[in-house]
Design an enzyme around this catalytic site. Structure first.
Site, PDB file in Angstrom:
ATOM      1  N   GLU A  38      87.815  37.528 -27.422  1.00  8.18           N
ATOM      2  CA  GLU A  38      88.480  37.625 -29.126  1.00  8.18           C
ATOM      3  C   GLU A  38      87.964  36.543 -29.765  1.00  8.18           C
ATOM      4  O   GLU A  38      87.976  37.185 -30.927  1.00  8.18           O
ATOM      5  CB  GLU A  38      89.498  38.089 -29.092  1.00  8.18           C
ATOM      6  CG  GLU A  38      91.196  39.165 -27.667  1.00  8.18           C
ATOM      7  CD  GLU A  38      90.036  40.083 -28.041  1.00  8.18           C
ATOM      8  OE1 GLU A  38      89.588  40.548 -29.364  1.00  8.18           O
ATOM      9  OE2 GLU A  38      90.546  41.661 -27.003  1.00  8.18           O
ATOM     10  N   TYR A 121      95.191  40.379 -35.374  1.00 11.45           N
ATOM     11  CA  TYR A 121      95.020  41.185 -34.752  1.00 11.45           C
ATOM     12  C   TYR A 121      94.289  40.153 -33.223  1.00 11.45           C
ATOM     13  O   TYR A 121      95.225  40.536 -32.066  1.00 11.45           O
ATOM     14  CB  TYR A 121      93.650  41.293 -35.073  1.00 11.45           C
ATOM     15  CG  TYR A 121      92.735  42.109 -34.068  1.00 11.45           C
ATOM     16  CD1 TYR A 121      92.689  42.897 -33.600  1.00 11.45           C
ATOM     17  CD2 TYR A 121      91.471  41.007 -32.856  1.00 11.45           C
ATOM     18  CE1 TYR A 121      92.101  42.778 -32.097  1.00 11.45           C
ATOM     19  CE2 TYR A 121      90.546  41.375 -32.691  1.00 11.45           C
ATOM     20  CZ  TYR A 121      90.764  42.780 -32.045  1.00 11.45           C
ATOM     21  OH  TYR A 121      90.129  42.645 -30.553  1.00 11.45           O
ATOM     22  N   ASP A 139      91.426  46.242 -34.959  1.00  8.78           N
ATOM     23  CA  ASP A 139      90.341  45.745 -35.267  1.00  8.78           C
ATOM     24  C   ASP A 139      89.458  46.515 -36.261  1.00  8.78           C
ATOM     25  O   ASP A 139      89.855  47.807 -36.256  1.00  8.78           O
ATOM     26  CB  ASP A 139      89.410  45.005 -34.473  1.00  8.78           C
ATOM     27  CG  ASP A 139      88.626  46.245 -33.733  1.00  8.78           C
ATOM     28  OD1 ASP A 139      89.412  47.487 -33.367  1.00  8.78           O
ATOM     29  OD2 ASP A 139      88.126  45.927 -32.933  1.00  8.78           O
TER      30      ASP A 139
END
Length: 353
Positions: A38, A121, A139
């Site tokens: 991520e 996020y 996102d």
């Protein structure tokens, strides 16, 4: 919009189960590995990350390995991926996990947000995928999908949080969040959305209104500042070049680079580079500067042009000013291959004869 949530979730999850891309981090349950993916994916294309994810895990297979690593090794492993603050934050987060959380990545979005560089996020993505916490992960792709479903031109952060939160599938929160991202990345794209291939086109208010290409409205982007930097490329008789480590808190912090100075107004880049070189070698004798090819690189806020000038030191006995000194280092071919250099600086290095 008042969708049939059961149908919406079933249709989108079915799409994800059958048509999702085969990515190395898909199906992963290790929270550290999910966190790495991520962070790498922030502001970076999937195909770029594909070349870094597995080599990174070979070098730093778990939180402890990353936490005890030297920053220079971390930056070297990240070299070319850009936005190097992410690497330093990930390194700091690993140390924090080791010191504060007993080596275990926090299992809730709230605690994950306590880690350096982990925003809303990333915390939501890791918590939902690794720990099945029913929290949203919004996102850019998810923002676009939700704006189109609701025909919302300017979705605020709060609106997105509330809207995404109400849709999360409690039974498969991680898959749900990834399904939304996958839809935005492969079908509901910024331009040329493939509405005919969308499994949930029936819920899209923008499609019904004919406003898909206008949702969400494009954000006004700041024009990057134009800047020219004169680089002093000092080369010793044995082929070593002089590099300096950039300040940790600044642009490309902690990376190695050729000494530079930004050129003001109509200043001559050769003259500026000569001043920089003279300051570095003291009484050392320099040859007349030779220009190397210009290198251009665009950062988020700076459109940079690097003007490198090569100075070869006369073959005399090196003075005390020429030896390694703190953040300055003479690096031979073998040594500099192991040093972390930004992409533009690496391009300059490759042009040195």
């Amino acid at each position: 919009m008042n969708p049939d949530l059961d149908r919406l979730r079933a249709d989108l999850l079915s799409f994800y189960d059958g048509r999702r891309r085969d990515l190395p981090w898909r199906g992963e349950s290790d929270p550290y590995r999910i966190l790495v993916s991520e962070v790498m994916l922030q502001q970076t294309r999937v195909d770029t990350v594909m070349g870094y994810y597995e080599p990174w895990l070979e070098r730093f297979p778990d939180v402890r390995a990353l936490a005890v690593a030297d920053e220079a090794d971390v930056l070297k492993a990240w070299e070319g991926l850009g936005y190097y603050r992410r690497a330093r934050n990930l390194h700091a987060a690993a140390k924090e996990v080791r010191e504060r959380f007993g080596g275990r990545v926090p299992s809730t979005a709230e605690r994950l947000r306590e880690l350096p560089g982990v925003g809303e996020y990333t915390a939501g993505a890791v918590a939902s995928i690794a720990f099945d916490e029913a929290v949203p992960a919004v996102d850019g792709n998810v923002r676009r999908v939700l704006a189109r479903w609701h025909d919302e031109p300017s979705p605020s952060a709060r609106w997105l949080r509330d809207t995404a939160g109400a849709l999360v599938d409690a039974d498969r929160p991680g898959d749900w969040n990834q399904a939304l991202m996958e839809l935005g990345a492969t079908v509901c794209t910024p331009r040329g959305a493939r509405c005919d291939a969308c499994p949930v086109a029936w819920v899209c208010a923008a499609r019904a209104a004919g406003t898909v290409d206008d949702r969400p409205a494009s954000a006004r982007k700041q024009t990057p500042r134009q800047a020219v930097f004169a680089l002093a490329v000092l080369k010793a008789p044995d082929g070593a070049v002089l590099l300096e480590r950039r300040p940790t808190g600044g642009l490309l912090g902690g990376m190695w680079a050729f000494p530079e100075r930004e050129v003001a107004g109509r200043e001559d880049t050769s003259a500026v580079a000569t001043e920089v070189a003279s300051d570095l070698v003291g009484n050392g004798e320099l040859t007349k500067p030779r220009p190397l090819p210009l290198v251009r690189h665009r950062f988020t806020h700076i459109d940079a042009t690097y003007a490198p000038w090569l100075f070869e030191l006369e073959p005399t006995e090196p003075s005390a000013d020429w030896v390694d000194a703190g953040e300055l280092r003479w690096a031979g071919a073998g040594e500099r291959e192991a040093m972390a250099l930004p992409v533009a600086q690496r391009a300059v290095l490759e042009s040195v004869p």
